[in-house]
Every structure is written in C-alpha cells, then in structure tokens.
Write an enzyme that holds these catalytic residues in place. Structure first.
Site, PDB file in Angstrom:
ATOM      1  N   TYR A   1    -112.505-117.456  21.888  1.00  0.00           N
ATOM      2  CA  TYR A   1    -112.636-118.753  21.196  1.00  0.00           C
ATOM      3  C   TYR A   1    -111.835-118.762  19.899  1.00  0.00           C
ATOM      4  O   TYR A   1    -111.137-119.736  19.592  1.00  0.00           O
ATOM      5  CB  TYR A   1    -114.118-119.027  20.926  1.00  0.00           C
ATOM      6  CG  TYR A   1    -114.397-120.335  20.241  1.00  0.00           C
ATOM      7  CD1 TYR A   1    -113.994-121.546  20.800  1.00  0.00           C
ATOM      8  CD2 TYR A   1    -115.076-120.370  19.022  1.00  0.00           C
ATOM      9  CE1 TYR A   1    -114.255-122.755  20.157  1.00  0.00           C
ATOM     10  CE2 TYR A   1    -115.348-121.566  18.377  1.00  0.00           C
ATOM     11  CZ  TYR A   1    -114.933-122.753  18.951  1.00  0.00           C
ATOM     12  OH  TYR A   1    -115.191-123.944  18.314  1.00  0.00           O
TER      13      TYR A   1
ATOM     14  N   SER B   1    -111.976-125.261  14.140  1.00  0.00           N
ATOM     15  CA  SER B   1    -113.207-124.523  13.868  1.00  0.00           C
ATOM     16  C   SER B   1    -112.905-123.462  12.827  1.00  0.00           C
ATOM     17  O   SER B   1    -111.758-122.989  12.723  1.00  0.00           O
ATOM     18  CB  SER B   1    -113.685-123.827  15.152  1.00  0.00           C
ATOM     19  OG  SER B   1    -114.697-122.881  14.862  1.00  0.00           O
TER      20      SER B   1
HETATM   21  C1  8X3 Z   1    -118.013-123.309  15.858  1.00  0.00           C
HETATM   22  C2  8X3 Z   1    -118.090-122.304  14.776  1.00  0.00           C
HETATM   23  O1  8X3 Z   1    -119.002-120.054  14.122  1.00  0.00           O
HETATM   24  O2  8X3 Z   1    -119.464-120.748  16.376  1.00  0.00           O
HETATM   25  O3  8X3 Z   1    -116.746-123.798  16.089  1.00  0.00           O
HETATM   26  O4  8X3 Z   1    -117.265-120.063  15.767  1.00  0.00           O
HETATM   27  S1  8X3 Z   1    -118.455-120.737  15.303  1.00  0.00           S
END
Ligand code: 8X3
Length: 254
Positions: free
Chosen positions: A152, A139
């Site tokens: 994340y 990502s």
């Molecule tokens: C998804 C992109 O911008 O939500 O992996 O982190 S973001």
C-alpha cells in the site's frame, strides 16, 4: 423556487471516483453543496445511484482499472468538467513482505496508481480547457514504509510521484494539481476492505482513539482546495487526527 440541484449548463461539473462510500461519497456531497454537478463514479451502481439522486448529480458505473469504463466516464463527464477527485483505491492486506500476496499488490497498483492515472489522462484535455483542477487523495502511507504496509505504501508513493511529475509537466497549462494526504480516517470500509471483511480486526485500528478523522473532514479539505482562486495551487495537505502525531504515534485511551 427552482431546485438548486437541477442540472444546469451553468453548474460546473466535478468527477469523483470511488464515490460509493467513505471519503468519495462525503466529497461528492460537499462538492454538490459548493454548487457542482457531481458525476459520482464507482463500481457499485446501487450506491452511486442513490447518492446521485440525493445530491442532484449523475451516477456513472465505472471501474477505474478498465480502459473502456474510463473512456465511458470521460464521455459522461462531458465538456464542462473542471474538477476531478481521484479517490478510488485503497489498501489490501497488512502482511510483511515475506508473506506478501502479490495479487493484492497488483490490485492496489491497478486502482491507486494506474486507475488514477488513467482517469486523469482521459479527463485532462477537458480540465485544461476549463482551467480546472485535479485533486488526488493519497495517504500518509506515501510518506514512507511501515510494517506490513509495503504494498500500500508503495502504491501510494507511486501515486504521489504521478502528482509531483504532473505538476511540473503542466506548469505552463491552465490546470492545477493538488494532493490530500490523509492519516487515520474512520470510514465504514477502508479497514474492513484491507482486512478482507474481518470487522474485529478493522475495529482494532481505531480502538481507543477518541476522535479519528471522519470522511467529512477530508471532504471539507477537498472542498476548500476546490474553491481556491485559479492561481492558487495547493500542492499537498497532510491531515491527521489530533491523536495521531505520526504513523506510529497514536494516542489510545485504552
Ligand atoms: C490510510 C492511512 O495509516 O492506514 O491511508 O496507511 S494508513
């Protein structure tokens, strides 16, 4: 005329994790179009069974965070597997660090980092035997932190570190290590999962963005990487919609 999707020892085998929806399901379809027998792996049996039926693939119920489950996936993939798409994972929550839900952070590390590593470890000997390739779906969150993204972003950065280290470690082996790093992709579940099923909050992520990426756009890139000649290693491709010039620079019409 014979069914082109029928199982045949001549078809190369690809494993796609997180194949029950979104990028994983679109990638499974794309790879089937490219001639792969696709092992569709995910936790939700009903979804992957329907997908496997549709594309002439194989459904394997698998939780990438469970060692036994991963070992069973490797057995099901067999000795013809030459492609692994590490797609299982995702985001949980958007709280600032001060309010971090550590259980959610652990779950993100477990799936995005440890799960991808576990599946890769299990399939690596076969992938090397078959001059194969691993493609990680990371990502743009791996590029750096953003507000509420620490758990994340950290998980995706750690997954990227796995990609980078493996490519160095395996330089003398016949296996390629690639990474696709998507920006804003409008799938049915990514934001919904992130916000614990809150559809209104999930919809706001894409509000006013004329054309966010679709899962099929990422599957298209993965299909292209997968079909390069075996001396060509695509290290990393970052893919964003035109309306997203950077993480914090998204054009919205309303
Ligand atoms: C998804 C992109 O911008 O939500 O992996 O982190 S973001």
């Amino acid at each position: 005329m014979s069914d082109p999707t029928a199982s045949s020892p001549d078809r190369p085998v690809a494993v796609v994790t997180g194949a029950s929806s979104g990028i994983g399901a679109a990638t499974a379809r794309r790879l089937a179009d490219e001639g792969y027998e696709v092992v569709c792996a995910a936790r939700r049996a009903d979804r992957i069974e329907a997908l496997a039926d549709e594309i002439g693939g194989v459904a394997v119920t698998c939780d990438v965070t469970d060692t036994e489950s991963v070992a069973a996936l490797a057995r099901a993939a067999g000795d013809r597997c030459s492609l692994l798409i590490n797609n299982a994972g995702g985001a949980l929550g958007l709280e600032p660090v001060a309010e971090a839900d550590l259980a959610a952070w652990q779950a993100m590390y477990a799936s995005n980092v440890l799960g991808a590593t576990s599946v890769t470890k299990a399939l690596l000997p076969t992938l090397i035997n078959n001059v194969g390739q691993v493609i990680f779906v990371t990502s743009v969150a791996a590029d750096g932190g953003y507000e509420g993204g620490a758990g994340y972003c950290g998980a995706k950065a750690a997954e990227r570190a796995v990609v980078e280290s493996m490519r160095l470690e395996l330089v003398d082996q016949p296996v390629r290590i690639a990474e696709v790093s998507p920006g804003m992709v409008h799938t049915e579940e990514f934001s919904l999962t992130r916000f614990g099923g809150d559809q209104e909050r999930a919809d706001k992520v894409y509000a006013g963005v004329e054309k966010p990426l679709l899962a099929s756009d990422i599957a298209d890139v993965i299909g292209w990487i997968a079909t390069r000649p075996d001396h060509v290693n695509i290290d990393r491709i970052t893919v964003r919609p035109r309306a997203q010039a950077a993480q914090h620079k998204v054009h919205r019409s309303s």
